[in-house]
Design an enzyme around this catalytic site. Sequence first.
Site, mmCIF file in Angstrom:
data_model
loop_
_atom_site.group_PDB
_atom_site.id
_atom_site.type_symbol
_atom_site.label_atom_id
_atom_site.label_comp_id
_atom_site.label_asym_id
_atom_site.label_seq_id
_atom_site.Cartn_x
_atom_site.Cartn_y
_atom_site.Cartn_z
ATOM 1 N N LYS A 1 43.696 -4.182 113.791
ATOM 2 C CA LYS A 1 43.545 -5.628 113.682
ATOM 3 C C LYS A 1 44.883 -6.310 113.979
ATOM 4 O O LYS A 1 45.892 -6.054 113.324
ATOM 5 C CB LYS A 1 43.060 -6.015 112.289
ATOM 6 C CG LYS A 1 41.612 -5.651 112.025
ATOM 7 C CD LYS A 1 40.651 -6.426 112.910
ATOM 8 C CE LYS A 1 39.203 -6.126 112.566
ATOM 9 N NZ LYS A 1 38.269 -6.829 113.466
ATOM 10 N N LYS B 1 26.639 -7.450 117.486
ATOM 11 C CA LYS B 1 26.436 -7.433 116.042
ATOM 12 C C LYS B 1 25.045 -7.992 115.738
ATOM 13 O O LYS B 1 24.715 -9.116 116.146
ATOM 14 C CB LYS B 1 27.517 -8.229 115.331
ATOM 15 C CG LYS B 1 28.877 -7.522 115.313
ATOM 16 C CD LYS B 1 29.874 -8.285 114.460
ATOM 17 C CE LYS B 1 31.116 -7.430 114.168
ATOM 18 N NZ LYS B 1 31.905 -7.143 115.352
#
Length: 368
Positions: free
Chosen positions: A165, A265
């Site tokens: 990240k 997603k």
Amino acid sequence: MTISRITVYRQWQPFRDGTYRCSGGRSAEGFDSTIVGITSAKGVTGYGETAPLGSFYDPAFAEGARAAIGQLAPTLLGADAAAIETLNRRMDLILKGHGYAKSAIDMALWDLTGKTSGLSLATLSGGGDGHSVPLYRSLAQEAPEAMAARARKYIAEGYRRLQVKVGLDVDEDIARLDAVRAAVPSDTVLFCDANGSWGTMETRRFLTATRNLDYVLEQPCESYEENLAIRRSCDRALVLDETIDGADVLLRAIADGLVDGITIKLARVGGVTKAKLLRDIAIARNLRITIEDTGGAQIDTAAYAGLLLSTPEGLRQHTVDFHNWVTVSNARADFRIANGHMTPPGGPGLGVEVDTTVFGRPLFEYAL
């Protein structure tokens, strides 16, 4: 296969590894999951799950999901649960948007159809290709040395693909990637995910400074136009996640030559049905495909893993084992994990056995 009852539960799912941090200082302590059970007139129940990552990741939040499901559920009673696409159109007619709420209902319909027919989700959605899917583990934003230590921990647990990240200060993000790259074996696949937090200037600085490192760049900028501008100067694979929220934007990205791969997603796009549509478009254009979700436990993991298993093996990027991210479970399921891969549970539908007693009393229930 008439829908006779729809029941809704809530489950709080704390993260096993503590606070999860992503770009911009945003964080979450766990998933606030909503579980939907859809029961047929013959007494068979299918289950679905939706768990937005807080209220900051997508235009979604847990209480909104429950409110939307409460509006949709009564309109589905008496309908044929096997008519999944018809019911998706009905939901879109009744409630515009809110795909994250519709996702749990759609997932439960696939599970119910599979249980009734005796077929697994992978079989229903195209047929399993192989037996397992690659896994990655996400490294939440911390100091570089802390991220390197966590990377070593995940490698020791068997993961071979890591998502770093980034998306904060560029210099700190460069140090994060350097530290992780140095801490893991050279064959570890790295993705750098900014969650759309950089502008074009920050992205170009990062690309220049890390040119000697091997990684895939994921969702550097928020807007379509910014990512398209970066594409022209990006000399490595570019994957988009948050941008890909429907078929229209995927078709545009393909026409513009923007993406090498996509992340789908379930909650973002509205469930298994719409995720399958995006998946099939991506297959037709030979794009690499990740299928996952915004959160959940065994129910949700089984759904996206089953859909990914029916994706051609050569185009599968990876997915996540969210049920291992949290300290509680919501179903019995035989997930087998070895050598950085996960085998989804067998059996009809999602292949999970849900014990609703762990949820306590339902939030609400609708019945004929």
